[in-house]
Motif scaffolding. Structure first.
Motif, PDB file in Angstrom:
ATOM      1  N   UNK A  80     -58.767  -4.594  10.722  1.00  0.00           N
ATOM      2  CA  UNK A  80     -57.856  -3.521  11.109  1.00  0.00           C
ATOM      3  C   UNK A  80     -57.642  -2.545  10.442  1.00  0.00           C
ATOM      4  N   UNK A  81     -57.333  -3.028   8.627  1.00  0.00           N
ATOM      5  CA  UNK A  81     -57.223  -1.873   8.018  1.00  0.00           C
ATOM      6  C   UNK A  81     -58.157  -0.766   7.875  1.00  0.00           C
ATOM      7  N   UNK A  82     -59.587  -1.265   7.798  1.00  0.00           N
ATOM      8  CA  UNK A  82     -60.900  -0.490   7.750  1.00  0.00           C
ATOM      9  C   UNK A  82     -60.686   0.404   9.097  1.00  0.00           C
ATOM     10  N   UNK A  83     -60.462  -0.031  10.224  1.00  0.00           N
ATOM     11  CA  UNK A  83     -60.572   0.881  11.422  1.00  0.00           C
ATOM     12  C   UNK A  83     -59.522   1.999  11.346  1.00  0.00           C
ATOM     13  N   UNK A  84     -58.232   1.651  10.750  1.00  0.00           N
ATOM     14  CA  UNK A  84     -57.304   2.827  10.506  1.00  0.00           C
ATOM     15  C   UNK A  84     -57.693   3.738   9.728  1.00  0.00           C
ATOM     16  N   UNK A  85     -58.284   3.206   8.516  1.00  0.00           N
ATOM     17  CA  UNK A  85     -58.797   4.153   7.633  1.00  0.00           C
ATOM     18  C   UNK A  85     -60.014   4.973   8.161  1.00  0.00           C
ATOM     19  N   UNK A  86     -60.732   4.518   8.761  1.00  0.00           N
ATOM     20  CA  UNK A  86     -61.951   5.170   9.353  1.00  0.00           C
ATOM     21  C   UNK A  86     -61.246   6.293  10.397  1.00  0.00           C
ATOM     22  N   UNK A  87     -60.423   5.896  11.308  1.00  0.00           N
ATOM     23  CA  UNK A  87     -59.751   6.824  12.188  1.00  0.00           C
ATOM     24  C   UNK A  87     -59.263   7.974  11.388  1.00  0.00           C
ATOM     25  N   UNK A  88     -58.460   7.625  10.515  1.00  0.00           N
ATOM     26  CA  UNK A  88     -57.686   8.677   9.428  1.00  0.00           C
ATOM     27  C   UNK A  88     -58.879   9.695   8.951  1.00  0.00           C
ATOM     28  N   UNK A  89     -59.848   9.345   8.587  1.00  0.00           N
ATOM     29  CA  UNK A  89     -60.973  10.136   8.011  1.00  0.00           C
ATOM     30  C   UNK A  89     -61.366  10.856   9.135  1.00  0.00           C
ATOM     31  N   UNK A  90     -61.553  10.498  10.336  1.00  0.00           N
ATOM     32  CA  UNK A  90     -62.067  11.346  11.485  1.00  0.00           C
ATOM     33  C   UNK A  90     -61.068  12.215  11.837  1.00  0.00           C
TER      34      UNK A  90
END
Length: 183
Positions: free
Chosen positions: A79-89
């Motif tokens: 969940x943390x990684x997914x949120x971080x990745x979406x923020x990058x996008x």
């Protein structure tokens, strides 16, 4: 024996701790475990631009490596990684401003996947989503595909909740128009 999902979560935490201490093999295991989901989200947010999705996926994992020490185990690592990745996008979308997205060519459409409708319809929909303006596409993907609420989208894209709703309405209208013209 714990269920597979629980076992994977426990292994993630062991690997997260080891990776935070500098264990590159532990981070490689985390990468292999999560790259599919992250890349899928990046691909949709990038309008099915494969090269850009690859870059965003790599950027997300580099960012995760750099920020592992800030992971506080208040949620699952995934969940943390997914949120971080979406923020990058989303930062990438903001950095590009409101420049229109180029049209997706036939070779850029994703391979067949598991969908409840036929492959031709899926490809047609993916091409249409890829043609949307970046912010409208981001709102549509985050809301309709990823299940985010307008309040979350508005916060991440730094817009009013009403703007998020308007962008979603706009994106759906543009999709209907594009899909209607192709029939």
């Amino acid at each position: 024996m714990p269920p597979p999902a629980l076992a994977a979560g426990n292994n993630d935490m062991d690997d997260v701790r080891a990776a935070a201490a500098g264990d590159r093999q532990a981070f490689q295991r985390l990468y292999r475990q999560h790259v599919g989901r992250i890349h899928g989200a990046m691909l949709r947010l990038a309008g099915y631009d494969h090269a850009r999705a690859e870059d965003l996926t790599q950027d997300a994992f580099v960012r995760a490596w750099q920020k592992l020490d800030s992971f506080r185990e208040q949620s699952s690592f995934g969940t943390w990684l997914y949120r971080l990745a979406v923020n990058v996008a989303l930062m990438d979308i903001r950095a590009r401003g409101s420049d229109p997205v180029g049209y997706v060519d036939e070779e850029s459409v994703p391979e067949h996947g598991e969908t409840p409708f036929c492959a031709a319809e899926r490809e047609e929909l993916e091409r249409a989503i890829g043609k949307l303006p970046p912010r409208a596409r981001a709102v549509l993907v985050l809301h309709d595909v990823e299940g985010w609420r307008h309040e979350e989208i508005a916060s991440e894209l730094e817009m009013a909740v009403g703007s998020s709703k308007a962008q979603l309405h706009r994106a759906r209208g543009l999709l209907r128009k594009v899909l209607g013209e192709q029939r």
